[in-house]
Write a protein that holds these residues in place. Structure first.
Motif, PDB file in Angstrom:
ATOM      1  N   MET A 187       7.123   8.579  -4.699  1.00 10.92           N
ATOM      2  CA  MET A 187       7.977   9.232  -5.683  1.00 10.92           C
ATOM      3  C   MET A 187       9.081  10.052  -5.009  1.00 10.92           C
ATOM      4  O   MET A 187      10.189  10.164  -5.527  1.00 10.92           O
ATOM      5  CB  MET A 187       7.158  10.156  -6.585  1.00 10.92           C
ATOM      6  CG  MET A 187       5.964   9.539  -7.279  1.00 10.92           C
ATOM      7  SD  MET A 187       6.380   8.149  -8.321  1.00 10.92           S
ATOM      8  CE  MET A 187       5.399   6.890  -7.529  1.00 10.92           C
ATOM      9  N   SER A 188       8.775  10.608  -3.843  1.00  7.31           N
ATOM     10  CA  SER A 188       9.755  11.439  -3.139  1.00  7.31           C
ATOM     11  C   SER A 188      10.983  10.648  -2.721  1.00  7.31           C
ATOM     12  O   SER A 188      12.057  11.219  -2.499  1.00  7.31           O
ATOM     13  CB  SER A 188       9.110  12.075  -1.900  1.00  7.31           C
ATOM     14  OG  SER A 188       8.017  12.894  -2.258  1.00  7.31           O
ATOM     15  N   GLU A 189      10.843   9.332  -2.598  1.00  7.66           N
ATOM     16  CA  GLU A 189      11.966   8.500  -2.179  1.00  7.66           C
ATOM     17  C   GLU A 189      12.992   8.297  -3.286  1.00  7.66           C
ATOM     18  O   GLU A 189      14.070   7.752  -3.043  1.00  7.66           O
ATOM     19  CB  GLU A 189      11.449   7.136  -1.715  1.00  7.66           C
ATOM     20  CG  GLU A 189      10.558   7.201  -0.488  1.00  7.66           C
ATOM     21  CD  GLU A 189      10.079   5.833  -0.059  1.00  7.66           C
ATOM     22  OE1 GLU A 189      10.644   4.825  -0.555  1.00  7.66           O
ATOM     23  OE2 GLU A 189       9.152   5.759   0.758  1.00  7.66           O
ATOM     24  N   LEU A 202       7.278  16.418  -9.656  1.00  5.72           N
ATOM     25  CA  LEU A 202       6.812  15.406  -8.717  1.00  5.72           C
ATOM     26  C   LEU A 202       5.296  15.477  -8.570  1.00  5.72           C
ATOM     27  O   LEU A 202       4.612  14.445  -8.540  1.00  5.72           O
ATOM     28  CB  LEU A 202       7.492  15.613  -7.362  1.00  5.72           C
ATOM     29  CG  LEU A 202       6.978  14.770  -6.189  1.00  5.72           C
ATOM     30  CD1 LEU A 202       7.141  13.289  -6.487  1.00  5.72           C
ATOM     31  CD2 LEU A 202       7.711  15.146  -4.902  1.00  5.72           C
ATOM     32  N   GLU A 203       4.758  16.686  -8.489  1.00  7.13           N
ATOM     33  CA  GLU A 203       3.313  16.849  -8.328  1.00  7.13           C
ATOM     34  C   GLU A 203       2.567  16.295  -9.538  1.00  7.13           C
ATOM     35  O   GLU A 203       1.537  15.622  -9.402  1.00  7.13           O
ATOM     36  CB  GLU A 203       2.964  18.327  -8.129  1.00  7.13           C
ATOM     37  CG  GLU A 203       3.420  18.914  -6.798  1.00  7.13           C
ATOM     38  CD  GLU A 203       4.917  19.196  -6.760  1.00  7.13           C
ATOM     39  OE1 GLU A 203       5.565  19.165  -7.840  1.00  7.13           O
ATOM     40  OE2 GLU A 203       5.436  19.443  -5.647  1.00  7.13           O
ATOM     41  N   ARG A 204       3.079  16.573 -10.728  1.00  7.83           N
ATOM     42  CA  ARG A 204       2.408  16.105 -11.942  1.00  7.83           C
ATOM     43  C   ARG A 204       2.493  14.585 -12.060  1.00  7.83           C
ATOM     44  O   ARG A 204       1.538  13.918 -12.462  1.00  7.83           O
ATOM     45  CB  ARG A 204       3.046  16.771 -13.158  1.00  7.83           C
ATOM     46  CG  ARG A 204       2.334  16.468 -14.464  1.00  7.83           C
ATOM     47  CD  ARG A 204       2.666  17.484 -15.537  1.00  7.83           C
ATOM     48  NE  ARG A 204       2.145  17.056 -16.824  1.00  7.83           N
ATOM     49  CZ  ARG A 204       2.878  16.568 -17.811  1.00  7.83           C
ATOM     50  NH1 ARG A 204       4.187  16.468 -17.674  1.00  7.83           N
ATOM     51  NH2 ARG A 204       2.331  16.194 -18.947  1.00  7.83           N
ATOM     52  N   CYS A 205       3.647  14.041 -11.701  1.00  3.01           N
ATOM     53  CA  CYS A 205       3.832  12.589 -11.764  1.00  3.01           C
ATOM     54  C   CYS A 205       2.896  11.880 -10.786  1.00  3.01           C
ATOM     55  O   CYS A 205       2.205  10.923 -11.155  1.00  3.01           O
ATOM     56  CB  CYS A 205       5.284  12.240 -11.450  1.00  3.01           C
ATOM     57  SG  CYS A 205       5.633  10.468 -11.417  1.00  3.01           S
ATOM     58  N   ASP A 239       0.875  -1.175   0.000  1.00  2.00           N
ATOM     59  CA  ASP A 239       0.000   0.000   0.000  1.00  2.00           C
ATOM     60  C   ASP A 239       0.909   1.221   0.000  1.00  2.00           C
ATOM     61  O   ASP A 239       1.865   1.281   0.782  1.00  2.00           O
ATOM     62  CB  ASP A 239      -0.907   0.007   1.233  1.00  2.00           C
ATOM     63  CG  ASP A 239      -1.905  -1.141   1.223  1.00  2.00           C
ATOM     64  OD1 ASP A 239      -2.828  -1.106   0.389  1.00  2.00           O
ATOM     65  OD2 ASP A 239      -1.740  -2.061   2.038  1.00  2.00           O
ATOM     66  N   PHE A 240       0.628   2.180  -0.847  1.00  2.97           N
ATOM     67  CA  PHE A 240       1.523   3.327  -0.953  1.00  2.97           C
ATOM     68  C   PHE A 240       0.739   4.583  -1.310  1.00  2.97           C
ATOM     69  O   PHE A 240      -0.353   4.525  -1.875  1.00  2.97           O
ATOM     70  CB  PHE A 240       2.609   3.078  -2.004  1.00  2.97           C
ATOM     71  CG  PHE A 240       2.078   2.881  -3.404  1.00  2.97           C
ATOM     72  CD1 PHE A 240       1.927   3.956  -4.281  1.00  2.97           C
ATOM     73  CD2 PHE A 240       1.715   1.617  -3.855  1.00  2.97           C
ATOM     74  CE1 PHE A 240       1.429   3.778  -5.558  1.00  2.97           C
ATOM     75  CE2 PHE A 240       1.216   1.425  -5.137  1.00  2.97           C
ATOM     76  CZ  PHE A 240       1.069   2.507  -5.994  1.00  2.97           C
ATOM     77  N   GLU A 282       5.979   2.556 -14.855  1.00  2.00           N
ATOM     78  CA  GLU A 282       7.384   2.648 -14.449  1.00  2.00           C
ATOM     79  C   GLU A 282       7.689   4.114 -14.161  1.00  2.00           C
ATOM     80  O   GLU A 282       7.400   4.990 -14.981  1.00  2.00           O
ATOM     81  CB  GLU A 282       8.276   2.127 -15.570  1.00  2.00           C
ATOM     82  CG  GLU A 282       9.762   2.233 -15.311  1.00  2.00           C
ATOM     83  CD  GLU A 282      10.550   1.895 -16.565  1.00  2.00           C
ATOM     84  OE1 GLU A 282      11.054   2.839 -17.219  1.00  2.00           O
ATOM     85  OE2 GLU A 282      10.641   0.703 -16.897  1.00  2.00           O
ATOM     86  N   VAL A 283       8.255   4.383 -12.984  1.00  4.32           N
ATOM     87  CA  VAL A 283       8.521   5.759 -12.559  1.00  4.32           C
ATOM     88  C   VAL A 283       9.955   5.869 -12.065  1.00  4.32           C
ATOM     89  O   VAL A 283      10.433   4.994 -11.335  1.00  4.32           O
ATOM     90  CB  VAL A 283       7.563   6.185 -11.421  1.00  4.32           C
ATOM     91  CG1 VAL A 283       7.848   7.612 -10.995  1.00  4.32           C
ATOM     92  CG2 VAL A 283       6.114   6.047 -11.854  1.00  4.32           C
TER      93      VAL A 283
END
Length: 375
Positions: A136-138, A183-186, A129-130, A157-158
């Protein structure tokens, strides 16, 4: 003996992998087996019908019982239908055993492997669960997989490409699309794309390459007539150019496992392949143990990174066709062995994993065996 293959039905025509059923019918005839196709609609109808291959087409006739049932219902959404559960109950009341209770859910497979320490270390870092923004910040490279997905459909894939830029790719119907941004858009894209489906996130492994293309392994396992797991074959698949998965229908290429490993590891190839098969065997045993020994077949997907470390990726309850000429015949032979085991050791077919069983609708399942079975 008689084996019935459970498919779906549309307009009183069987729907599913009829090519496989024809191959089983031909192979079964040589071995003294009778093969039929059954569907929930046919089993639950008052006249109880099945389909039999006559050499040119599938012909409907009265259901005449079976020694075992092989579940090859083609889609997860069909297994969520009330009629599917009613059909399982009907088979149980008739005393007809079967295997392949249902599709696996990726999160349940991972949970099973994580419960065993020697397998847990083979599973890439996973978040069941994420929250997209936090994930993404990691940084790192992540693969986001739908827990009910198949053949790489719906994966994302990110990865971070610079201080303020992320890149992402996603696959839908075999087509790969890509984009990049903040990051916000992703994270907004990930939330929107995954809405309504349960996804898990796994750290992406930098796979070893064959002729410049990342490759992984598919191993096929079936129980023999004594209930022992047997390896029917192992294949290697290399990703196509700019592809996200190694699936052949999506541009992947078939490779020989040993040759693919030699391309990256030279004399270590045999050692690494042995570790791949040993890990797969342990993964199969753990999944079967977690389901009370009711499983009869599965495939395990694995890979190795550029240092030769072996990683566990996925398990499939209804393996897709192996195109290697030596594997598919072994698989067909294995189906009949598994059927003998099911006849002697199982009762009923079980239930789909993780399914929220809906209320069984329609008339109650008939307890009496159809006349055609009694005869």
């Amino acid at each position: 003996m008689k084996l019935a293959v459970l498919l779906w039905e549309r307009h009183r025509r069987p729907l599913g992998n009829l090519r496989l059923c024809r191959e089983l019918a031909v192979a079964g005839e040589k071995r003294g087996w009778e093969i039929s196709v059954v569907t929930p609609g046919g089993l639950l109808h008052s006249s109880h019908w099945e389909y039999r291959w006559n050499g040119t087409k599938w012909v409907m006739r009265s259901f005449r019982g079976a020694d075992a049932v092989y579940n090859r219902v083609p889609h997860r959404r069909f297994e969520a239908q009330p009629s599917f559960f009613s059909a399982l109950e009907q088979l149980r009341l008739w005393g007809i055993p079967g295997w392949n209770p249902g599709f696996f859910s990726k999160d349940q497979v991972i949970r099973s492997w994580l419960a065993r320490p020697d397998l847990a270390k083979r599973v890439p870092g996973t978040q069941l669960d994420f929250e997209p923004y936090q994930l993404m910040s990691e940084g790192d490279r992540w693969l986001l997989k739908p827990c009910d997905g198949r053949a790489g459909e719906g994966i994302i894939e990110v990865h971070r490409v610079s201080q303020n830029t992320w890149a992402w790719r996603w696959q839908r119907r075999g087509r790969v699309s890509k984009d990049r941004g903040s990051l916000e858009r992703c994270s907004a894209f990930v939330r929107r794309y995954t809405r309504g489906r349960h996804y898990l996130a796994q750290r992406q492994i930098a796979l070893a390459t064959w002729r410049g293309h990342p490759f992984d392994f598919r191993t096929l396992w079936q129980k023999d007539s004594a209930g022992r797991w047997r390896l029917r074959g192992v294949g290697a698949r290399a990703a196509g150019r700019d592809r996200m998965t190694t699936h052949v229908p999506w541009g992947g290429r078939i490779a020989h496992p040993h040759q693919a490993l030699e391309d990256s590891f030279g004399t270590r190839a045999e050692e690494i392949l042995d570790e791949v098969l040993k890990t797969a065997a342990s993964a199969v045993a753990q999944l079967d143990r977690s389901r009370a020994g009711r499983l009869g077949e599965m495939s395990i997907d694995l890979g190795c990174d550029r240092e030769g470390n072996v990683w566990l990726f996925e398990a499939n309850a209804k393996p897709m066709r192996f195109d290697e000429p030596e594997i598919h015949p072994a698989y067909l032979d294995g189906v009949f062995e598994t059927a003998r085991w099911a006849k002697g050791h199982l009762t009923g077919l079980g239930e789909s994993e993780g399914a929220n069983r809906p209320p069984v609708s329609g008339r109650p399942a008939a307890r009496g065996v159809p006349r055609s079975i009694r005869d």
